[in-house]
Motif scaffolding. Structure first.
Motif, PDB file in Angstrom:
ATOM      1  N   LYS A 369      14.604   8.486  22.448  1.00 54.96           N
ATOM      2  CA  LYS A 369      15.263   7.302  21.880  1.00 54.96           C
ATOM      3  C   LYS A 369      14.616   6.920  20.556  1.00 54.96           C
ATOM      4  O   LYS A 369      13.421   7.149  20.344  1.00 54.96           O
ATOM      5  CB  LYS A 369      15.179   6.100  22.820  1.00 54.96           C
ATOM      6  N   ASP A 372      16.009   2.254  20.905  1.00 54.99           N
ATOM      7  CA  ASP A 372      16.927   2.169  22.060  1.00 54.99           C
ATOM      8  C   ASP A 372      18.220   2.970  21.896  1.00 54.99           C
ATOM      9  O   ASP A 372      19.090   2.900  22.763  1.00 54.99           O
ATOM     10  CB  ASP A 372      17.274   0.707  22.382  1.00 54.99           C
ATOM     11  N   GLU A 396      10.916   2.223  16.526  1.00 54.47           N
ATOM     12  CA  GLU A 396      10.220   2.505  17.776  1.00 54.47           C
ATOM     13  C   GLU A 396      10.787   3.786  18.372  1.00 54.47           C
ATOM     14  O   GLU A 396      12.002   3.923  18.543  1.00 54.47           O
ATOM     15  CB  GLU A 396      10.400   1.349  18.766  1.00 54.47           C
ATOM     16  N   THR A 398      10.851   6.370  21.630  1.00 51.58           N
ATOM     17  CA  THR A 398      10.531   6.582  23.046  1.00 51.58           C
ATOM     18  C   THR A 398      10.340   8.080  23.253  1.00 51.58           C
ATOM     19  O   THR A 398      11.223   8.878  22.909  1.00 51.58           O
ATOM     20  CB  THR A 398      11.660   6.078  23.950  1.00 51.58           C
ATOM     21  N   GLU A 405       6.306   8.681  30.105  1.00 49.76           N
ATOM     22  CA  GLU A 405       7.049   7.996  29.048  1.00 49.76           C
ATOM     23  C   GLU A 405       6.118   7.105  28.232  1.00 49.76           C
ATOM     24  O   GLU A 405       5.277   6.399  28.782  1.00 49.76           O
ATOM     25  CB  GLU A 405       8.184   7.151  29.637  1.00 49.76           C
ATOM     26  N   GLN A 406       6.260   7.172  26.904  1.00 50.61           N
ATOM     27  CA  GLN A 406       5.469   6.333  26.007  1.00 50.61           C
ATOM     28  C   GLN A 406       6.373   5.814  24.884  1.00 50.61           C
ATOM     29  O   GLN A 406       7.445   6.359  24.616  1.00 50.61           O
ATOM     30  CB  GLN A 406       4.318   7.132  25.375  1.00 50.61           C
ATOM     31  N   THR A 407       5.913   4.768  24.196  1.00 57.58           N
ATOM     32  CA  THR A 407       6.603   4.281  23.000  1.00 57.58           C
ATOM     33  C   THR A 407       5.610   4.256  21.843  1.00 57.58           C
ATOM     34  O   THR A 407       4.437   3.889  22.018  1.00 57.58           O
ATOM     35  CB  THR A 407       7.194   2.869  23.198  1.00 57.58           C
ATOM     36  N   GLN A 409       5.197   3.296  17.499  1.00 57.01           N
ATOM     37  CA  GLN A 409       5.742   2.657  16.300  1.00 57.01           C
ATOM     38  C   GLN A 409       5.556   3.585  15.113  1.00 57.01           C
ATOM     39  O   GLN A 409       4.461   4.094  14.885  1.00 57.01           O
ATOM     40  CB  GLN A 409       5.045   1.306  16.044  1.00 57.01           C
TER      41      GLN A 409
END
Length: 416
Positions: A369, A372, A396, A398, A405-407, A409
């Motif tokens: 992503k 989102d 951001e 994903t 799972e990580q996010t 910046q």
């Protein structure tokens, strides 16, 4: 521009052949086939021949049937160098101002000549011709919008105001991704400038005309009529010649005839305003009447950037990547994602010092992503970056790394 390598995905859309500005075409054979008959009695054959002769004379005199020699004569006539008058029958309108607008607009549609040199001793020769639109006159200079593929590889560019009158032009900027280019030339002999309309309020079924130079300058300012057949058509196109789709462009579909040489010409509404830049067609024998134009609202933004910077500045991530299903063996063993994750973009390489490097992205990370929005392939990522965000924006991502799972910046930089 992006550093991402092109994915080896199977092309799922119709192959779209960007118009090549050559001057080759096949001439139609309009000769009617002869009909042979056998009479059993000489008198019957004589009477039948007499009847056929009389009938043919009557048809010719009433203009129902035209002779083959007439058709061939009409085909061989060369276009007049003077600007054509547009008949009031082009649109079903009683407003004479509509016809005046179209006549003025036709004078703002020009030919664009691509001149290339084979070597340093070559003085240069025409490599192809296309169309262009004079959209602005500022002081002693006039500006022309055309397709990038019309002037690609040119050492010199000329703008043909008519068959006999040409002026030198300078390439202000070009953008292969959107297939648009801006030229600048002297405004001394420019009398009319095209009126640019809007493409966000057009509807399917609206009447339109395409104006341009099909098959070269011999047929300059040809006008074909049609309707808007479709809106927001998403077509995958190959911008770098590797026969793989690397960009998706949204275009207007029309059944107005668009032929080689029309590239860069105008798609015009009934008010005589430009709503699209004619760009491509589906080139298959079984297909007829499927031409496409770049919406003028999109073109305006690109033109502004080309005027200001000579190029379109787009965000850079700094990765090479392929879709999840395209990772070759044995490298797929290094990728860990949950079983329910079927789509994503696998990072093959991170450019040192790039935004991706600064954000901490690593080889074999799977991007699913961006802000989102789902990412299934490189086209999804490019489309979002180039249409939804700008240079220096923060997004951001994903990702999945080692199955978790990580996010992250990521601050976007400018593509080089």
């Amino acid at each position: 521009m992006f550093n991402e390598e092109q994915e080896q995905e199977q092309q799922t859309t119709n192959q779209i052949e960007t118009q090549q500005e050559d001057m080759t075409y096949s001439k139609r054979n309009d000769k009617p086939k002869e009909k042979k008959g056998i009479g059993k009695v000489i008198s019957a054959a004589f009477l039948g021949g007499l009847f056929a002769t009389v009938l043919t004379v009557l048809l010719l005199s009433s203009n129902i049937l035209s002779s083959a020699s007439q058709d061939q004569s009409n085909e061989s006539q060369q276009a007049d160098s003077q600007q054509p008058e547009i008949s009031e029958k082009v649109f079903d309108s009683e407003d004479s101002s509509v016809m005046n607008n179209l006549n003025e607009l036709s004078e703002a549609i020009v030919g664009v000549v691509n001149i290339q040199k084979k070597n340093v001793f070559d003085k240069g020769s025409e490599a192809g011709t296309g169309s262009g639109i004079i959209y602005k006159k500022e002081g002693n200079e006039a500006y022309v919008i055309t397709n990038q593929h019309v002037i690609e590889g040119a050492k010199e560019v000329e703008v043909a105001l008519s068959q006999d009158e040409r002026v030198d032009a300078e390439v202000v900027g070009a953008d292969p991704l959107t297939d648009l280019a801006v030229l600048k030339m002297s405004a001394d002999k420019v009398k009319h400038v095209a009126k640019l309309g809007k493409s966000d309020n057009i509807k399917i079924g609206d009447s339109v005309v395409a104006i341009g130079n099909p098959l070269g300058l011999q047929f300059s300012n040809s006008v074909t009529k049609g309707i808007i057949s479709g809106l927001n058509r998403s077509l995958s196109v190959d911008t770098n010649g590797d026969r793989q789709p690397d960009w998706v462009t949204e275009v207007i579909q029309t059944d107005a005839a668009i032929n080689p040489g029309n590239s860069g010409g105008a798609l015009v509404n009934e008010n005589g305003k430009v709503i699209g830049i004619n760009s491509m067609k589906i080139a298959k024998q079984r297909v007829e009447g499927m031409g496409f134009a770049i919406p003028i609202d999109q073109a305006k933004k690109i033109v502004q950037e080309l005027e200001e910077h000579g190029e379109v500045k787009r965000p850079l991530v700094g990765i090479s990547a392929v879709s999840l299903g395209q990772v070759p063996k044995p490298y797929d063993q290094n990728i860990q994602v949950p079983k329910d994750v079927q789509n994503g973009l696998v990072i093959a390489e991170v450019k040192e010092g790039s935004p991706a490097d600064e954000a901490g992205l690593q080889q074999y990370d799977v991007v699913t992503k961006i802000n989102d929005e789902k990412v299934k392939n490189i086209l999804d990522l490019k489309t979002y970056l180039y249409n939804e965000v700008k240079v220096n924006d923060e997004v951001e991502l994903t990702i999945y790394r080692n199955g978790e799972e990580q996010t992250l910046q990521l601050k976007l930089d400018e593509a080089i």
